[in-house]
Structures are given as C-alpha cells and as structure tokens.
Write a protein that holds these residues in place. Structure first.
Motif, PDB file in Angstrom:
ATOM      1  N   PHE A   1       5.314  11.919  -1.653  1.00 22.32           N
ATOM      2  CA  PHE A   1       4.587  12.562  -3.401  1.00 22.32           C
ATOM      3  C   PHE A   1       3.131  12.972  -3.403  1.00 22.32           C
ATOM      4  N   PHE A   2       2.330  11.667  -3.139  1.00 22.70           N
ATOM      5  CA  PHE A   2       1.120  11.196  -3.416  1.00 22.70           C
ATOM      6  C   PHE A   2      -0.188  11.233  -2.415  1.00 22.70           C
ATOM      7  N   ARG A   3       0.404  12.060  -1.165  1.00 25.76           N
ATOM      8  CA  ARG A   3      -0.611  12.319   0.030  1.00 25.76           C
ATOM      9  C   ARG A   3      -1.582  13.361   0.027  1.00 25.76           C
ATOM     10  N   LYS A   4      -1.319  14.674  -1.095  1.00 18.86           N
ATOM     11  CA  LYS A   4      -1.928  15.740  -0.730  1.00 18.86           C
ATOM     12  C   LYS A   4      -3.064  15.048  -1.896  1.00 18.86           C
ATOM     13  N   PRO A   5      -2.504  14.663  -2.723  1.00 17.58           N
ATOM     14  CA  PRO A   5      -3.293  14.245  -3.607  1.00 17.58           C
ATOM     15  C   PRO A   5      -4.255  13.302  -3.848  1.00 17.58           C
ATOM     16  N   TRP A   6      -3.795  11.614  -2.753  1.00 17.44           N
ATOM     17  CA  TRP A   6      -5.325  11.026  -2.288  1.00 17.44           C
ATOM     18  C   TRP A   6      -6.410  11.819  -1.166  1.00 17.44           C
ATOM     19  N   ILE A   7      -5.478  12.382  -0.734  1.00 13.40           N
ATOM     20  CA  ILE A   7      -5.634  12.972   0.602  1.00 13.40           C
ATOM     21  C   ILE A   7      -7.434  13.978  -0.184  1.00 13.40           C
ATOM     22  N   THR A   8      -7.062  14.783  -1.002  1.00 13.63           N
ATOM     23  CA  THR A   8      -8.061  15.506  -1.894  1.00 13.63           C
ATOM     24  C   THR A   8      -9.220  14.626  -2.719  1.00 13.63           C
ATOM     25  N   VAL A   9      -8.645  13.466  -2.836  1.00 13.51           N
ATOM     26  CA  VAL A   9      -9.266  12.184  -3.613  1.00 13.51           C
ATOM     27  C   VAL A   9     -10.559  12.091  -2.399  1.00 13.51           C
ATOM     28  N   ILE A  10     -10.177  11.512  -1.108  1.00 12.43           N
ATOM     29  CA  ILE A  10     -11.086  10.881  -0.347  1.00 12.43           C
ATOM     30  C   ILE A  10     -11.591  12.470   1.134  1.00 12.43           C
ATOM     31  N   THR A  11     -11.719  13.388   0.965  1.00 15.46           N
ATOM     32  CA  THR A  11     -11.677  15.152   1.340  1.00 15.46           C
ATOM     33  C   THR A  11     -13.749  14.225   1.538  1.00 15.46           C
ATOM     34  N   PRO A  12     -14.128  14.223   2.438  1.00 12.96           N
ATOM     35  CA  PRO A  12     -15.745  14.635   2.519  1.00 12.96           C
ATOM     36  C   PRO A  12     -16.599  15.691   1.922  1.00 12.96           C
ATOM     37  N   THR A  13     -17.449  15.625   2.112  1.00 13.00           N
ATOM     38  CA  THR A  13     -18.081  17.471   1.435  1.00 13.00           C
ATOM     39  C   THR A  13     -17.799  18.388   2.441  1.00 13.00           C
TER      40      THR A  13
ATOM     41  N   TYR B   1       4.347   7.495  10.741  1.00 16.11           N
ATOM     42  CA  TYR B   1       4.863   8.706  11.097  1.00 16.11           C
ATOM     43  C   TYR B   1       4.469   9.478  10.513  1.00 16.11           C
ATOM     44  N   LEU B   2       5.045   9.972   8.900  1.00 15.33           N
ATOM     45  CA  LEU B   2       4.257  10.571   7.761  1.00 15.33           C
ATOM     46  C   LEU B   2       2.550  10.373   7.556  1.00 15.33           C
ATOM     47  N   LEU B   3       2.211   9.373   7.346  1.00 19.73           N
ATOM     48  CA  LEU B   3       1.047   9.437   7.508  1.00 19.73           C
ATOM     49  C   LEU B   3       0.149  10.484   8.748  1.00 19.73           C
ATOM     50  N   LEU B   4       1.020  10.932   9.866  1.00 19.55           N
ATOM     51  CA  LEU B   4      -0.222  11.119  10.528  1.00 19.55           C
ATOM     52  C   LEU B   4       0.275  12.632  10.688  1.00 19.55           C
ATOM     53  N   LEU B   5       1.556  13.397  10.206  1.00 21.37           N
ATOM     54  CA  LEU B   5       1.432  14.644  10.234  1.00 21.37           C
ATOM     55  C   LEU B   5      -0.044  15.637   9.846  1.00 21.37           C
ATOM     56  N   PRO B   6      -0.155  16.324  10.017  1.00 19.73           N
ATOM     57  CA  PRO B   6      -1.071  17.255   9.969  1.00 19.73           C
ATOM     58  C   PRO B   6      -1.666  17.700   8.544  1.00 19.73           C
ATOM     59  N   ILE B   7      -3.359  17.385   7.937  1.00 17.83           N
ATOM     60  CA  ILE B   7      -3.570  17.249   6.674  1.00 17.83           C
ATOM     61  C   ILE B   7      -3.084  18.439   5.588  1.00 17.83           C
ATOM     62  N   GLU B   8      -3.429  19.947   6.764  1.00 20.43           N
ATOM     63  CA  GLU B   8      -2.609  21.001   5.909  1.00 20.43           C
ATOM     64  C   GLU B   8      -1.165  21.235   5.342  1.00 20.43           C
ATOM     65  N   ILE B   9      -0.019  20.188   6.026  1.00 19.97           N
ATOM     66  CA  ILE B   9       1.221  20.215   5.794  1.00 19.97           C
ATOM     67  C   ILE B   9       1.202  20.296   4.545  1.00 19.97           C
ATOM     68  N   LYS B  10       1.996  21.331   3.895  1.00 16.56           N
ATOM     69  CA  LYS B  10       2.103  21.516   2.151  1.00 16.56           C
ATOM     70  C   LYS B  10       3.320  20.176   1.798  1.00 16.56           C
ATOM     71  N   THR B  11       2.788  20.256   0.352  1.00 17.16           N
ATOM     72  CA  THR B  11       3.296  18.984  -0.277  1.00 17.16           C
ATOM     73  C   THR B  11       5.378  18.833  -0.278  1.00 17.16           C
ATOM     74  N   ILE B  12       5.715  19.971  -0.493  1.00 20.17           N
ATOM     75  CA  ILE B  12       6.753  20.063  -0.637  1.00 20.17           C
ATOM     76  C   ILE B  12       7.827  20.566   0.983  1.00 20.17           C
ATOM     77  N   PRO B  13       7.047  20.778   1.971  1.00 22.31           N
ATOM     78  CA  PRO B  13       7.902  20.647   2.982  1.00 22.31           C
ATOM     79  C   PRO B  13       7.663  19.125   3.867  1.00 22.31           C
ATOM     80  N   LEU B  14       6.237  18.461   3.136  1.00 23.28           N
ATOM     81  CA  LEU B  14       6.635  17.104   3.575  1.00 23.28           C
ATOM     82  C   LEU B  14       7.231  16.297   3.269  1.00 23.28           C
TER      83      LEU B  14
END
Length: 173
Positions: A84-96, A41-54
């Motif tokens: 805490f680590f979800r947003k940085p990980w999404i940044t690492v794997i973001t396509p061009t 469930y935590l992984l399937l929340l929208p990508i745009e959600i900020k770290t603190i609300p998540l």
C-alpha cells in the motif's frame, strides 16, 4: 507486461516463497534478526505496477508464507501494508526526469544511494508492522525495537547479496 514478464514474475514469486519457507524460516541471527527475503521480491517488482495488483500479489505471497509459518496473518498484513505504501513512497523519491519505463528498481539499475533510500524505509515499515502485531498484548517494546532494526538490516543485506549474485543490470524495453 508481456507474457515473458508475467511468467518470470510467477517464477520469481514461487522461488522467493520456496527460499523463504525452506531456508530462511529457521535462520535467526543472535535470537533477534530475522530475514524476510520475500519483502525484497515485492520491492523489486516494476515501478509501473499499480497499487491494487501489487496488494493482491502481496496478499497471496504473505498468506502463503503465513500458512507455513503458522503466524495467523501477520505476514499477510505486513506485506499488504508495504504494498500500500510503496507507490506513494516511490512518488516521494522520484527524480526530476522520472524513471525509464519497464526498468526494475534493483540495486544494479538504480544505484546504491537510491536503492538504500527506496528500500530501507519500506523494509522498516514492513518489519515494524510485523513485530508490532506480533507483540500486541505484551509490554515487550524494547525487544520489539531491537528485532525490528536488526531484522531490517539483515533483510537489506541479504537482499543486496541476492541482487548482486543473481540479477543483471537491465534497462527498459
């Protein structure tokens, strides 16, 4: 987020919580593999959600599960660590080209390769944190590694099954 999305998210958190507490609490394969579906469930929340609300959502969900598991904050700590680590990980794997706005990061929307690369390291981080805290003060590190790996695989497989059965392919609004 519009009101419909907020209501769906509240319903989703409640549904994942109920399934975790009533069904998956006693489901253990071979005495080693635990299924923590609430992580999906935590992984399937929208990508745009900020770290603190998540992190707040993860705290509430983890704390609620801790109450029913009598686990003294282990689920809370692990869920907040994942958040805490979800947003940085999404940044690492973001396509061009980036991501479509408001597209949930599900298996059906993003594809198997992307979802595998996105979810498995985060699930592994959650489970490693969980079992490491659980085994503090003991020297049972080999069983901890087995539990972490088998639970990661089990949670990922159950999460894929849930997505294929209950989620629809959806594009941005």
């Amino acid at each position: 987020m519009n009101s419909r999305t907020v209501i769906a998210s509240i319903g989703g958190i409640f549904l994942y919580f109920i399934v975790q507490v009533l069904i998956l609490k006693n489901l253990v394969l071979f005495g080693m593999a635990f299924c923590f579906l609430y992580v999906i469930y935590l992984l399937l929340l929208p990508i745009e959600i900020k770290t603190i609300p998540l992190m707040v959502i993860a705290f509430v969900l983890g704390f609620s599960i801790d109450i029913f598991y009598d686990s003294l904050g282990i689920h809370t700590a692990s869920a907040v660590m994942l958040a805490f680590f979800r947003k940085p990980w999404i940044t690492v794997i973001t396509p061009t080209g980036g991501y479509d706005s408001n597209t949930p990061p599900t298996l059906l929307n993003m594809g198997m390769g992307w979802f595998l690369m996105y979810s498995v390291p985060l699930i592994l981080l959650h489970h490693l944190t969980f079992f490491l805290i659980d085994n503090l003060g003991t020297s049972l590190y080999i069983p901890m590694v087995y539990k972490t790996l088998s639970s990661t695989v089990f949670t990922f497989i159950i999460g894929m099954i849930v997505q294929v059965l209950f989620y629809k392919k959806r594009r941005g609004i």
